[in-house]
Motif scaffolding. Structure first.
Motif, PDB file in Angstrom:
ATOM      1  N   THR A  48       0.826  -1.205   0.000  1.00 36.04           N
ATOM      2  CA  THR A  48       0.000   0.000   0.000  1.00 36.04           C
ATOM      3  C   THR A  48       0.860   1.255   0.000  1.00 36.04           C
ATOM      4  N   ILE A  49       1.840   1.281   0.874  1.00 35.74           N
ATOM      5  CA  ILE A  49       2.717   2.453   0.970  1.00 35.74           C
ATOM      6  C   ILE A  49       3.563   2.601  -0.291  1.00 35.74           C
ATOM      7  N   MET A  50       4.046   1.486  -0.841  1.00 34.02           N
ATOM      8  CA  MET A  50       4.849   1.552  -2.066  1.00 34.02           C
ATOM      9  C   MET A  50       4.022   2.078  -3.239  1.00 34.02           C
ATOM     10  N   MET A  51       2.743   1.708  -3.309  1.00 31.10           N
ATOM     11  CA  MET A  51       1.900   2.226  -4.382  1.00 31.10           C
ATOM     12  C   MET A  51       1.765   3.738  -4.277  1.00 31.10           C
ATOM     13  N   SER A  52       1.579   4.234  -3.058  1.00 31.54           N
ATOM     14  CA  SER A  52       1.468   5.681  -2.868  1.00 31.54           C
ATOM     15  C   SER A  52       2.793   6.385  -3.157  1.00 31.54           C
ATOM     16  N   ILE A  53       3.906   5.730  -2.837  1.00 29.72           N
ATOM     17  CA  ILE A  53       5.221   6.334  -3.084  1.00 29.72           C
ATOM     18  C   ILE A  53       5.510   6.434  -4.578  1.00 29.72           C
ATOM     19  N   PHE A  56       1.480   7.925  -6.619  1.00 31.18           N
ATOM     20  CA  PHE A  56       1.073   9.246  -6.156  1.00 31.18           C
ATOM     21  C   PHE A  56       0.019   9.875  -7.080  1.00 31.18           C
ATOM     22  N   ALA A  57      -1.074   9.148  -7.250  1.00 30.17           N
ATOM     23  CA  ALA A  57      -2.180   9.643  -8.079  1.00 30.17           C
ATOM     24  C   ALA A  57      -3.454   9.004  -7.556  1.00 30.17           C
ATOM     25  N   GLY A  58      -4.246   9.795  -6.838  1.00 28.91           N
ATOM     26  CA  GLY A  58      -5.394   9.244  -6.136  1.00 28.91           C
ATOM     27  C   GLY A  58      -6.347   8.462  -7.006  1.00 28.91           C
ATOM     28  N   ALA A  59      -6.846   9.073  -8.094  1.00 28.79           N
ATOM     29  CA  ALA A  59      -7.832   8.400  -8.937  1.00 28.79           C
ATOM     30  C   ALA A  59      -7.262   7.132  -9.549  1.00 28.79           C
ATOM     31  N   ALA A  60      -6.015   7.189 -10.009  1.00 26.84           N
ATOM     32  CA  ALA A  60      -5.386   6.017 -10.616  1.00 26.84           C
ATOM     33  C   ALA A  60      -5.181   4.910  -9.584  1.00 26.84           C
ATOM     34  N   GLN A  61      -4.842   5.280  -8.352  1.00 28.61           N
ATOM     35  CA  GLN A  61      -4.638   4.270  -7.318  1.00 28.61           C
ATOM     36  C   GLN A  61      -5.955   3.599  -6.934  1.00 28.61           C
ATOM     37  N   TYR A  62      -7.021   4.372  -6.867  1.00 27.63           N
ATOM     38  CA  TYR A  62      -8.328   3.772  -6.590  1.00 27.63           C
ATOM     39  C   TYR A  62      -8.746   2.840  -7.723  1.00 27.63           C
TER      40      TYR A  62
END
Length: 245
Positions: A48-53, A56-62
């Motif tokens: 989860t943290i690596m994906m955000s690192i 870093f794109a909210g809509a794409a991560q969702y």
């Protein structure tokens, strides 16, 4: 808004931190929600943290979470994320027109951090914007998003497993909440969403879900743009005739 003096780099950087603090606060609930949903989708805290690192794109991560939950392959997730984030190319190009001349590597660094909110804050400054200022806005927002993604995952782990499973609907509720305001403002968005949904329902019968999403999105976007009637020109008849030529 006051023009930033690029010669005073510490001042510009802290000015960026100050302006970016509102974004950091706004990212807190969204990041916590992302972390929680990632936990319900069986991503580890590290993943989860690596994906955000790295994303870093909210809509794409969702969007990626929904594909991960559906068991979609990595290649489809990468392509979907790419198309969702295409607008970032335009935002980076636009901001580059206002940014001071600097080393390409420095520009590449903050280009990674250009989100919708960061672009809005940095582009509102009058005159030339320094790299130090952009990094200030970017870093405080980035730290908030990454840190609270981990917090959301940790909070999710503390909840009973039955409650975690029952709250997986939050991902779909979030997408609906993002879509509804746009539907109220633009008829084209309604047509686009409905067309994409119908096409995806058909394509998913003959191909992997990830590729179905990508193909449905591309075809619906191209189709709606192609058939959407153009806005009438509010010019005089002779001006309209010359414009058509």
């Amino acid at each position: 808004m006051k023009v930033l003096q690029i010669s005073n780099l510490p001042h510009a950087f802290f000015h960026g931190l100050k302006d970016g603090s509102s974004i950091a606060l706004g990212y807190m609930p969204a990041a916590v929600t992302f972390g929680f949903i990632a936990q319900t989708a069986y991503l580890s805290a590290w993943e989860t943290i690596m994906m955000s690192i790295f994303v870093f794109a909210g809509a794409a991560q969702y969007m990626a979470l929904s594909l991960v939950a559906a068991g979609t392959g990595a290649l489809e997730i990468i392509f979907t994320t790419f198309f969702v984030n295409l607008r970032h190319f335009l935002m980076s190009a636009s901001l580059n027109e206002k940014a001071e001349s600097d080393h390409p590597l420095k520009k590449a660094g903050y280009a990674f951090g250009i989100t919708d909110e960061i672009f809005a804050v940095t582009s509102m400054n009058k005159g030339e914007v320094s790299s130090a200022y952009i990094y200030g806005v970017f870093l405080i927002s980035y730290i908030s998003w990454v840190m609270f993604s981990g917090v959301g995952h940790s909070v999710g782990e503390l909840l009973p497993s039955m409650l975690q499973q029952s709250l997986t609907f939050a991902l779909y509720a979030l997408f609906i909440s993002l879509l509804v305001p746009s539907l109220k403002k633009h008829r084209k968005i309604l047509v686009l969403a409905a067309t994409a949904a119908v096409l995806n329902s058909l394509f998913v019968q003959i191909m992997a879900e990830g590729w179905a999403v990508i193909l449905a999105t591309l075809l619906s976007a191209a189709g709606v743009e192609g058939i959407e009637p153009k806005q009438p020109l509010h010019n005089k008849p002779e001006q309209k005739e010359s414009a058509d030529v």
